[in-house]
Scaffold this active site. Structure first.
Site, PDB file in Angstrom:
ATOM      1  N   LEU A 126      -3.121  -1.411  -1.644  1.00  0.00           N
ATOM      2  CA  LEU A 126      -4.460  -0.971  -2.065  1.00  0.00           C
ATOM      3  C   LEU A 126      -5.510  -1.659  -1.195  1.00  0.00           C
ATOM      4  O   LEU A 126      -5.629  -2.878  -1.199  1.00  0.00           O
ATOM      5  CB  LEU A 126      -4.690  -1.314  -3.532  1.00  0.00           C
ATOM      6  CG  LEU A 126      -6.050  -0.894  -4.102  1.00  0.00           C
ATOM      7  CD1 LEU A 126      -6.150   0.625  -4.166  1.00  0.00           C
ATOM      8  CD2 LEU A 126      -6.255  -1.507  -5.478  1.00  0.00           C
ATOM      9  N   HIS A 230      -6.221 -13.712  -5.631  1.00  0.00           N
ATOM     10  CA  HIS A 230      -7.322 -13.958  -4.702  1.00  0.00           C
ATOM     11  C   HIS A 230      -8.624 -13.427  -5.300  1.00  0.00           C
ATOM     12  O   HIS A 230      -8.621 -12.433  -6.032  1.00  0.00           O
ATOM     13  CB  HIS A 230      -7.016 -13.239  -3.388  1.00  0.00           C
ATOM     14  CG  HIS A 230      -7.889 -13.625  -2.241  1.00  0.00           C
ATOM     15  ND1 HIS A 230      -9.183 -13.151  -2.114  1.00  0.00           N
ATOM     16  CD2 HIS A 230      -7.666 -14.425  -1.160  1.00  0.00           C
ATOM     17  CE1 HIS A 230      -9.708 -13.632  -1.009  1.00  0.00           C
ATOM     18  NE2 HIS A 230      -8.816 -14.419  -0.408  1.00  0.00           N
TER      19      HIS A 230
END
Length: 343
Positions: A126, A230
């Protein structure tokens, strides 16, 4: 309609190369190498050609900007991981040591190398170009895959997983890798990440420790990022969690990013989507809906404001054309937000 999702094609190579160049470290399925990306497109085209399911199929989609034709993003679905190349993860566990005589009781978190998730379907790759991070494009790109899975359920496994990018700094350094991986691989995190991205994964089995690892032996900075996504991946995690995927104790072996998972039939968008009869017209209402042409190789998806009327879904003529829908033909649709789904 500002953008729509469709299967990737050979003409998208330059756009995919551009996306890969900005992906940074951590997106292993999108290596910045033209030849590898060309092979990736060919493999997806073969999957969309139909026929019996094959081990390791990967369907890759792009988000196309309707005005310019530019490749604005990419996403993919692997039908079953680990059936051709082993798929590794660490399972987070716990070891208890106790001494009644000394009155000592300790609980020590552990990491165990595993292939537990072999055979499960995976949401992967993605990436949305920074120029298009607006107008709910990220949600369209990610959730469109769930409609494809719902439309072609037999192609996919019992569970759906998504391996999320773990913590690393602006230079691509991972505190987890620096505390563990580099001692076994004698290479930088970016190099190991790149090798797995181009399919060279044998070194993982050859070099990784086979025994449980006590995380208390790792630096505090490494312990702190186990199972943490993240910062740039947090929105993607929230979206997947809204659809029912959860962290259940598996993390990436390189950066310790979390793996979220769920039974496919329990995923919100898969349960809630319905087929309607497509008709040209003006949608009524302001609720965002994800609508798709459920056909296999001709799959298309976009967003619009409106909603169905009974068993009919009215769409503007331009949307019907872009999605390749026919008057009276089927259209698959679901409210974009789980909060707007009823029944």
């Amino acid at each position: 309609m500002s953008a729509f999702v469709r299967p990737i094609e050979a003409r998208d190579l330059d756009g995919l190369v551009e996306l890969a160049s900005i992906a940074g470290v951590g997106l292993t399925t999108l290596p910045p190498q033209r030849e590898a990306l060309e092979e990736r497109i060919s493999a997806s085209s073969a999957a969309f050609a139909g026929g019996p399911s094959k081990p390791g199929e990967m369907f890759t989609f792009v988000l196309e900007d309707a005005a310019s034709g530019r490749v604005a993003g990419v996403c993919a679905i692997a039908t079953a991981v680990g059936l051709i190349d082993p798929w590794y993860a660490y399972r987070v566990g716990l070891v208890v040591h106790a001494s009644r005589e000394l009155g000592i009781y300790t609980r020590t978190p552990t990491l165990f190398l595993t292939n537990d998730l072999t055979g499960q379907s995976e949401l992967c790759t993605l990436l949305l170009h920074p120029d298009f991070r607006h107008s709910r494009n990220g949600s369209l790109l990610s959730r469109s895959r769930l409609l494809f899975i719902a439309a072609h359920r037999a192609r996919f496994g019992e569970r759906l997983i998504a391996e999320l990018r773990g913590v690393s700094d602006a230079a691509g350094r991972s505190p987890f890798w620096d505390a563990l991986g580099r001692y076994f691989f004698s290479m930088e995190f970016s190099q190991a990440d790149y090798l797995t991205g181009i399919g060279r994964k044998a070194f993982v089995a050859e070099l990784m420790p086979k025994h449980p690892l006590y995380t208390s032996f790792l630096a505090e900075a490494a312990q702190a990022v186990i199972g943490v996504a993240h910062a740039q991946t947090q929105p993607a995690r929230k979206l997947l969690e809204a659809e029912g995927l959860r962290f259940e104790g598996h993390v990436d072996i390189f950066d310790a990013g979390p793996v979220v998972e769920c039974g496919i039939d329990d995923i919100g968008a898969v349960r809630a989507c319905r087929r309607f009869e497509a008709r040209e017209g003006t949608p009524s209402g302001t609720t965002p809906w994800l609508v798709a042409n459920p056909a296999y190789a001709q799959f298309r998806a976009t967003l619009l404001e409106g909603g169905p009327e009974g068993e009919t879904f009215h769409l503007p003529a331009a949307t019907l054309t872009a999605l390749g829908l026919k008057q009276g033909g089927p259209v698959l649709a679901v409210a974009l937000s789980p909060a707007d789904r009823h029944g």
